[in-house]
Design a protein around this motif. Structure first.
Motif, PDB file in Angstrom:
ATOM      1  N   ALA A  31       0.843  -1.200   0.000  1.00  0.00           N
ATOM      2  CA  ALA A  31       0.000   0.000   0.000  1.00  0.00           C
ATOM      3  C   ALA A  31       0.876   1.247   0.000  1.00  0.00           C
ATOM      4  O   ALA A  31       1.618   1.487   0.948  1.00  0.00           O
ATOM      5  N   ASP A  32       0.795   2.020  -1.068  1.00  0.00           N
ATOM      6  CA  ASP A  32       1.654   3.200  -1.170  1.00  0.00           C
ATOM      7  C   ASP A  32       1.201   4.362  -0.293  1.00  0.00           C
ATOM      8  O   ASP A  32       1.935   5.314  -0.091  1.00  0.00           O
ATOM      9  N   TRP A  33       0.025   4.297   0.273  1.00  0.00           N
ATOM     10  CA  TRP A  33      -0.450   5.379   1.133  1.00  0.00           C
ATOM     11  C   TRP A  33      -0.041   5.207   2.590  1.00  0.00           C
ATOM     12  O   TRP A  33      -0.225   6.110   3.403  1.00  0.00           O
ATOM     13  N   ILE A  34       0.529   4.077   2.933  1.00  0.00           N
ATOM     14  CA  ILE A  34       1.068   3.890   4.285  1.00  0.00           C
ATOM     15  C   ILE A  34       2.427   4.567   4.348  1.00  0.00           C
ATOM     16  O   ILE A  34       3.306   4.294   3.547  1.00  0.00           O
ATOM     17  N   LYS A  35       2.579   5.473   5.302  1.00  0.00           N
ATOM     18  CA  LYS A  35       3.794   6.290   5.392  1.00  0.00           C
ATOM     19  C   LYS A  35       4.931   5.590   6.126  1.00  0.00           C
ATOM     20  O   LYS A  35       6.075   5.667   5.719  1.00  0.00           O
ATOM     21  N   SER A  36       4.641   4.955   7.241  1.00  0.00           N
ATOM     22  CA  SER A  36       5.713   4.286   7.978  1.00  0.00           C
ATOM     23  C   SER A  36       5.133   3.182   8.857  1.00  0.00           C
ATOM     24  O   SER A  36       3.973   3.222   9.242  1.00  0.00           O
ATOM     25  N   TYR A  37       5.985   2.224   9.144  1.00  0.00           N
ATOM     26  CA  TYR A  37       5.624   1.130  10.030  1.00  0.00           C
ATOM     27  C   TYR A  37       6.899   0.399  10.424  1.00  0.00           C
ATOM     28  O   TYR A  37       7.908   0.480   9.734  1.00  0.00           O
ATOM     29  N   VAL A  38       6.848  -0.305  11.550  1.00  0.00           N
ATOM     30  CA  VAL A  38       7.980  -1.124  11.972  1.00  0.00           C
ATOM     31  C   VAL A  38       8.079  -2.283  10.994  1.00  0.00           C
ATOM     32  O   VAL A  38       7.105  -2.994  10.773  1.00  0.00           O
ATOM     33  N   VAL A  49       1.403   1.796  12.603  1.00  0.00           N
ATOM     34  CA  VAL A  49       1.357   2.138  11.187  1.00  0.00           C
ATOM     35  C   VAL A  49       0.850   3.572  11.082  1.00  0.00           C
ATOM     36  O   VAL A  49      -0.149   3.919  11.709  1.00  0.00           O
ATOM     37  N   THR A  50       1.542   4.413  10.308  1.00  0.00           N
ATOM     38  CA  THR A  50       1.083   5.783  10.122  1.00  0.00           C
ATOM     39  C   THR A  50       0.723   6.025   8.663  1.00  0.00           C
ATOM     40  O   THR A  50       1.318   5.433   7.762  1.00  0.00           O
ATOM     41  N   PHE A  51      -0.242   6.897   8.460  1.00  0.00           N
ATOM     42  CA  PHE A  51      -0.742   7.187   7.119  1.00  0.00           C
ATOM     43  C   PHE A  51      -1.442   8.536   7.127  1.00  0.00           C
ATOM     44  O   PHE A  51      -1.763   9.077   8.183  1.00  0.00           O
ATOM     45  N   ASP A  52      -1.685   9.063   5.946  1.00  0.00           N
ATOM     46  CA  ASP A  52      -2.408  10.322   5.813  1.00  0.00           C
ATOM     47  C   ASP A  52      -3.892  10.098   6.076  1.00  0.00           C
ATOM     48  O   ASP A  52      -4.427   9.030   5.825  1.00  0.00           O
ATOM     49  N   GLU A  53      -4.541  11.155   6.550  1.00  0.00           N
ATOM     50  CA  GLU A  53      -5.986  11.131   6.710  1.00  0.00           C
ATOM     51  C   GLU A  53      -6.632  10.833   5.360  1.00  0.00           C
ATOM     52  O   GLU A  53      -6.164  11.297   4.322  1.00  0.00           O
ATOM     53  N   TYR A  54      -7.688  10.072   5.359  1.00  0.00           N
ATOM     54  CA  TYR A  54      -8.369   9.701   4.116  1.00  0.00           C
ATOM     55  C   TYR A  54      -9.516  10.680   3.882  1.00  0.00           C
ATOM     56  O   TYR A  54     -10.460  10.741   4.669  1.00  0.00           O
TER      57      TYR A  54
END
Length: 70
Positions: A31-38, A49-54
């Protein structure tokens, strides 16, 4: 390993998951919209898991995180 489904509100920008393990593990996603994760760990722990608001109202978005034991 158990399969889990987590739903988060569209305004959310993160989600946390618990890993129960006694070995090393890795996490992958396409998923390209997931910004970061362990991306890896050892034994039990948490994955944030961090991501932009939808902001779209057209459809839900989904992502698959694959947890693999090493």
């Amino acid at each position: 390993m158990a399969v889990s489904k987590v739903e988060v509100p569209a305004a959310s920008t993160s989600a946390k998951f618990t890993v129960n393990s006694n070995v090393a593990w890795t996490v992958t996603t396409e998923a390209d919209w997931i910004k970061s994760y362990v991306q890896s760990g050892e034994n039990s722990g948490k994955i944030e898991v961090t991501f932009d608001e939808y902001t779209s109202t057209e459809a839900d978005r989904t992502a698959e995180l694959v947890l693999s034991a090493e």
